[in-house]
Each structure stands twice: as C-alpha cells, then as structure tokens.
Design a protein around this motif. Structure first.
Motif, PDB file in Angstrom:
ATOM      1  N   THR A  57      31.835  34.845  45.816  1.00 57.63           N
ATOM      2  CA  THR A  57      31.690  35.956  46.741  1.00 57.63           C
ATOM      3  C   THR A  57      32.780  36.994  46.508  1.00 57.63           C
ATOM      4  O   THR A  57      33.787  36.736  45.825  1.00 57.63           O
ATOM      5  CB  THR A  57      31.771  35.459  48.191  1.00 57.63           C
ATOM      6  N   LYS A  58      32.594  38.149  47.111  1.00 58.58           N
ATOM      7  CA  LYS A  58      33.578  39.224  47.006  1.00 58.58           C
ATOM      8  C   LYS A  58      34.905  38.816  47.645  1.00 58.58           C
ATOM      9  O   LYS A  58      35.981  39.144  47.134  1.00 58.58           O
ATOM     10  CB  LYS A  58      33.046  40.497  47.671  1.00 58.58           C
ATOM     11  N   SER A  59      34.842  38.092  48.758  1.00 54.34           N
ATOM     12  CA  SER A  59      36.084  37.672  49.416  1.00 54.34           C
ATOM     13  C   SER A  59      36.868  36.694  48.542  1.00 54.34           C
ATOM     14  O   SER A  59      38.103  36.702  48.552  1.00 54.34           O
ATOM     15  CB  SER A  59      35.769  37.025  50.762  1.00 54.34           C
ATOM     16  N   GLN A  60      36.183  35.869  47.756  1.00 50.47           N
ATOM     17  CA  GLN A  60      36.874  34.931  46.880  1.00 50.47           C
ATOM     18  C   GLN A  60      37.655  35.647  45.785  1.00 50.47           C
ATOM     19  O   GLN A  60      38.786  35.267  45.475  1.00 50.47           O
ATOM     20  CB  GLN A  60      35.867  33.952  46.260  1.00 50.47           C
ATOM     21  N   ILE A  61      37.039  36.660  45.177  1.00 46.89           N
ATOM     22  CA  ILE A  61      37.763  37.354  44.108  1.00 46.89           C
ATOM     23  C   ILE A  61      38.835  38.280  44.666  1.00 46.89           C
ATOM     24  O   ILE A  61      39.761  38.664  43.949  1.00 46.89           O
ATOM     25  CB  ILE A  61      36.797  38.144  43.196  1.00 46.89           C
ATOM     26  N   GLU A  62      38.744  38.661  45.921  1.00 51.63           N
ATOM     27  CA  GLU A  62      39.791  39.460  46.545  1.00 51.63           C
ATOM     28  C   GLU A  62      40.973  38.601  46.982  1.00 51.63           C
ATOM     29  O   GLU A  62      42.130  39.015  46.831  1.00 51.63           O
ATOM     30  CB  GLU A  62      39.227  40.213  47.759  1.00 51.63           C
ATOM     31  N   HIS A  95      39.667  46.528  37.334  1.00 47.79           N
ATOM     32  CA  HIS A  95      40.923  45.913  36.928  1.00 47.79           C
ATOM     33  C   HIS A  95      41.081  44.506  37.498  1.00 47.79           C
ATOM     34  O   HIS A  95      41.836  43.707  36.950  1.00 47.79           O
ATOM     35  CB  HIS A  95      42.107  46.779  37.347  1.00 47.79           C
ATOM     36  N   THR A  96      40.379  44.211  38.585  1.00 49.33           N
ATOM     37  CA  THR A  96      40.407  42.841  39.104  1.00 49.33           C
ATOM     38  C   THR A  96      39.798  41.881  38.091  1.00 49.33           C
ATOM     39  O   THR A  96      40.321  40.777  37.862  1.00 49.33           O
ATOM     40  CB  THR A  96      39.643  42.762  40.439  1.00 49.33           C
ATOM     41  N   LEU A  97      38.691  42.283  37.489  1.00 51.63           N
ATOM     42  CA  LEU A  97      38.084  41.456  36.442  1.00 51.63           C
ATOM     43  C   LEU A  97      39.018  41.320  35.249  1.00 51.63           C
ATOM     44  O   LEU A  97      39.151  40.234  34.668  1.00 51.63           O
ATOM     45  CB  LEU A  97      36.747  42.055  36.023  1.00 51.63           C
ATOM     46  N   GLU A  98      39.670  42.402  34.868  1.00 50.91           N
ATOM     47  CA  GLU A  98      40.600  42.345  33.741  1.00 50.91           C
ATOM     48  C   GLU A  98      41.750  41.395  34.031  1.00 50.91           C
ATOM     49  O   GLU A  98      42.185  40.638  33.155  1.00 50.91           O
ATOM     50  CB  GLU A  98      41.133  43.744  33.442  1.00 50.91           C
ATOM     51  N   GLN A  99      42.273  41.427  35.260  1.00 51.64           N
ATOM     52  CA  GLN A  99      43.347  40.516  35.614  1.00 51.64           C
ATOM     53  C   GLN A  99      42.893  39.064  35.538  1.00 51.64           C
ATOM     54  O   GLN A  99      43.658  38.180  35.147  1.00 51.64           O
ATOM     55  CB  GLN A  99      43.848  40.835  37.027  1.00 51.64           C
ATOM     56  N   MET A 100      41.640  38.801  35.898  1.00 48.12           N
ATOM     57  CA  MET A 100      41.128  37.438  35.900  1.00 48.12           C
ATOM     58  C   MET A 100      40.879  36.910  34.491  1.00 48.12           C
ATOM     59  O   MET A 100      41.174  35.748  34.186  1.00 48.12           O
ATOM     60  CB  MET A 100      39.826  37.367  36.714  1.00 48.12           C
ATOM     61  N   PHE A 101      40.353  37.745  33.612  1.00 44.64           N
ATOM     62  CA  PHE A 101      39.911  37.269  32.312  1.00 44.64           C
ATOM     63  C   PHE A 101      40.849  37.631  31.166  1.00 44.64           C
ATOM     64  O   PHE A 101      40.582  37.246  30.022  1.00 44.64           O
ATOM     65  CB  PHE A 101      38.503  37.792  32.009  1.00 44.64           C
TER      66      PHE A 101
END
Length: 522
Positions: A57-62, A95-101
């Motif tokens: 969910t969106k809350s999980q990635i936030e 950038h959230t995706l970039e930070q994760m991967f």
C-alpha cells in the motif's frame, strides 16, 4: 544474478495494470515474471503459474520503505525470476522508488532497466498539473511514455504535446504498439559506460598494436593528442559540474528572481553581474531563464543572463586562461565579446518584444518547477543536501561527458587529417572559417567549462577569429540548449533567438578578426 526490472508509472486510471497484463500475455510469454504493485486500481492483475504477485500500500512505502525493499529482496533470493514488472503509485514521488531499489541491499539483486510513463489522453493536462512535482519526477525519470487514447485523434495529438515537457521523451500510442515494444527491448548504452568504453578501446588498441605493425595512420599520435586534451579538460568539467550542481541544490530560483531589478538598464547590468557570480553552465542557465521569465523579470535581462552566464563565469575564465597558457588577452576578448553579444541580443528583445513566448498547455504553467525533479523530497538537512549535490553532479558529469569526448575526438581528427584545408590563407576565407567553427560548436554541444581546451587543440588548424567564434557562440547556442528550450517555449521564439544570436556573434567575431584579431598571437 541481477534481475532486470521495468517500472510502469503514471496517475491513477492511466492503464498501468492493463499495460502490464498485455505485456505479460503478448510479449513476455516465455518469462518468469514477478509483478510488484504499489497501487491497486479497478483492473485486476492476471496471474498464472509463471507470474507471481506482491502488493504493497501507499502507507507502507511512505512509513517503512526499506522494510518493503527488504521483503522484496528476500522473495527474490528464495524465488528468482527472469523479469520484474513494478507498478508504481501515481501519487508518490519517484525518488522514493529510487531510494528503495538503489540502496546497497537491493542494488545487487535488481537493476531498473526501463521506466514507462503510462497516461490517458483525456484531461491529462489538469491531472498532471494537480499532482505537481510528483508527476514531473515520474516523467523526468521515464525512458518513454505510453499514451492510451481510445483511438481518438484529438487525444493523441493533445496528449503528445502535454507529455513533451521533455523534448527527448518518446511518446507511443495504442496504434504504435510494435514500435513501443521495440523501444522496450532495445537497450541503449548508459552515459556512465561512455568513459569505460573509451578505456576499453584504448586497451584493445594496445593489445592489437603489435599485429598492426607500421600502419599508415599514426594512431600513436592520435591517442597521445586525444588523451592529452582529455586529461586537461576533465578537471574543469568536474569543477563546473560541482559548482553548477551546488547552485541547483543550495540556491533557490526564487532568491535569484527576487534580486533581479525590474527596470531595464539596472536589470541588464545585474544580469551580467549575476552571470559572472553564478558559475552555471549553459545546461543550468536555461531552467533559471524559464523561472526568471515566469516571475516577471524583463525579457531582455533574462535573455542576457542566459547567454552571458556560460561565457564569463569564473570556471570558464579559469579554463580559458589555462587552455591558452595564461594568455590574459584571450580571456579578456572572450569575456568582452560574450558580454557584448549577450547584451545586444537582450536589447533586441527590449526593442521588439515577442508577443508569445511559452508553448501552450502545461508546458508554460510548469516550466519553472521542472528542475525540482532532480532534488529529493523530505529531509532538508545538510547531509541530505550533500547527497543530493553529489548525485546531481554525478548524473550531470556523465551526461555532459559524452559530448566532451565527442568534441575531443573530432578536434583531434581535424589535427591529424588535413589541417591545411582549413588553415587561413590556403583557399578558405576568414568568414567561412568562422561559420564552420560556429557550426561545429553548435553540433558538438560542449560544456562551456571545458570547451576552451578543445578550442586550443583546434587553434593550430584554424585562424584565431574562427576559434573565437567557437568560444563565443558555442556556450550560447547548441543542440542541447535548443532541445531544452523546446520543452517550454514556442518554436517561433526559439528560431528568433537562434537567428539573433547567430547574426550578432558572427558580426562581432568577424569585425574582431578583420582588425587583425586585436594583435593577439598564440
């Protein structure tokens, strides 16, 4: 094993899941696929034995992005696949995706190879405008866009225009599916591999050199000259990129806009002063120019700043002084002609102001915030800003570096082949030499912080006046500058700007050369 990943991003109801289903069913039939969804829409994902599914969910990635990436890594280590398809949330910064991967844990397992921006043609402008820099970050990171238009010609046309906030972004529609797939399956050489490719070529030559024997072409001389110019130019490119990135990260465009006077003469003087004090290259000056125009800075002053800053800033002065062996006259003439041409061009926009400047639709409304995608959202602490600076500088260095390598290669080739063809006094006029060098500067698109080294390498084959045309016109107008201007300005405005800069630069440089180049000798 590193698993390739394709990211499908875009706003809600853009057709991301539908696109994933079609890719999996029609084009990736032989692949074991893991689909990771960070957004669930109305269309269900079609699962099968070869398609596995993870959902967050969106809350999980936030709240816990790194815990999510840890779970993904554990799943891939237990059950590796051939390809990963990531459906990214349309209301989450890229950038959230970039930070994760791109972190240390995930990067050895997953390589993001393609990013596709999915969009629906209807109401695209207002929806992207409402999402602000979130959509900008996604479009900026994309390799191509897939536009769902439901066969409506008007939506195809309007959608293509509104996604052209990046002039180099390929946009495909429903009836160009084969071309879209060809784009996904073709892997281009990444900018970071250009320097590695050059090094590999040099090593290969050293290995085959004994077999070649006394070949007719002096490759030793070519490599010596090429590497000499390359090693001289790299430090100045690095300095220019670091300073330009520091301004992008630490200096707000609003601060620059507030400092600009509104009256014509003070604004012109301040534009020249700001161009000297802000060491930005030509790539960075255009986003600032967009911001200035949108905030009401006089067009003449904004044009002057955009044209003069890549010619007279301290990094360019230092590189010119170094390239021409401390010849202060060369530095003075380059800065003087640069200021003269920039101010005269700016004055033409004062005398004959353009009626329309910006392209229609979203391009005009969002041009001033376009550079925001390069900065991470969230923590504004110094350490965070420093990492932003280093990442921005790294991307800029490898992006601009390939233009520098091309320029060095061409200049070295000119020296080694037939320099007598272009040397003054052997059949080619001074005017033709200047035109040729201005055209070369436009095509090579070198960074202004290091172009003086390439110009110095050409000084033995061209008269000084032609070299000065290369040094003055190139930073003001080249291919990459035109491409950046196309992302937000009308074509009539860009054509007028190109023509004005060309005529004024050629006239000023030709007059300089006609008077014995001011008595300067190299």
């Amino acid at each position: 094993m590193i698993i390739p990943a394709w990211v499908i991003t875009g706003l809600l109801d853009a057709g991301k899941t539908t696109l994933i289903n079609r890719l999996a069913e029609e084009e990736l039939k032989e692949q074991e696929i893991l689909v990771i969804q960070f957004e669930n829409g109305d269309v269900p994902l079609k699962e099968s034995e070869r398609i596995r599914h993870l959902s967050y969910t969106k809350s999980q990635i936030e709240e816990t992005p790194f815990e999510v990436s840890e779970r993904i890594c554990e799943e891939l280590e237990k059950n590796p696949v051939d390809l990963i398809l990531i459906e990214w949330n349309g209301m989450e910064h890229f950038h959230t995706l970039e930070q994760m991967f791109l972190q240390f844990r995930t990067k050895p397992l997953v390589s993001i190879e393609k990013v596709i921006y999915a969009a629906a043609g209807e109401a695209l402008e207002s929806r992207i405008a409402d999402s602000g820099t979130i959509s900008m970050s996604q479009v900026a990171a994309s390799d191509c866009a897939y536009l769902r238009t439901d066969g409506t010609a008007k939506l195809k046309r309007e959608g293509r225009v509104r996604l052209k906030v990046r002039s180099d972004l390929p946009v495909f529609t429903d009836d160009h599916w084969d071309r879209f797939i060809n784009k996904l399956l073709r892997y281009d050489l990444k900018p970071q591999l250009w320097l590695l490719s050059v090094s590999a070529a040099a090593v290969l030559y050293l290995l085959v050199k004994p077999v070649l024997g006394p070949a007719g072409y002096p490759l030793d001389v070519f490599l010596t000259v090429f590497l000499g110019v390359f090693l001289q130019a790299m430090p100045f490119l690095a300095i220019g990129v670091l300073l330009s990135s520091a301004i992008q990260v630490y200096v707000s465009p609003d601060w620059i806009q507030r400092k600009f006077p509104k009256k014509m003469i003070p604004a012109q003087l301040f534009a020249v002063f700001a161009g000297f004090c802000l060491p930005v290259c030509d790539c960075a000056s255009i986003p600032v120019f967009k911001s200035l125009v949108k905030k009401g800075v006089p067009m003449s002053a904004a044009v002057t700043f955009m044209l003069v800053s890549p010619v007279i800033n301290p990094v360019v002065i230092l590189s010119t002084w170094y390239a021409f062996n401390g010849n202060a006259k060369m530095v003075g003439v380059r800065c003087g002609l640069g200021i003269l041409c920039a101010v005269l061009t700016g004055i033409t926009y004062l005398l004959f102001p353009p009626k329309k400047v910006f392209a229609g639709g979203m391009l005009a409304g969002k041009a001033e915030g376009w550079e925001d995608y390069t900065l991470l959202s969230g923590n504004p602490e110094r350490s965070s800003r420093f990492f932003q600076l280093m990442r921005h500088a790294q991307n800029e260095f490898f992006s601009v570096g390939k233009y520098l390598l091309t320029g060095i290669f061409v200049s070295t080739l000119f020296q080694q082949l037939q320099p007598a063809m272009v040397r003054s006094g052997t059949g080619i006029s001074m005017g033709a030499s200047i035109l040729f060098m201005m055209a070369m500067a436009f095509v090579l698109s070198l960074c202004s912080s290091s172009d003086a080294v390439v110009a110095r390498a050409l000084a033995g084959s061209f008269p000084l006046g032609a070299v000065m045309g290369f040094l003055v016109f190139g930073p003001m107008m080249d291919i990459k500058n035109v491409a950046m201007l196309l992302s937000g300005f009308r074509k009539t405005f860009i054509v007028r700007l190109m023509a004005t800069v060309f005529v004024i630069c050629f006239t000023a440089v030709f007059l300089f050369a006609a008077f014995d180049s001011g008595g300067i000798r190299l």
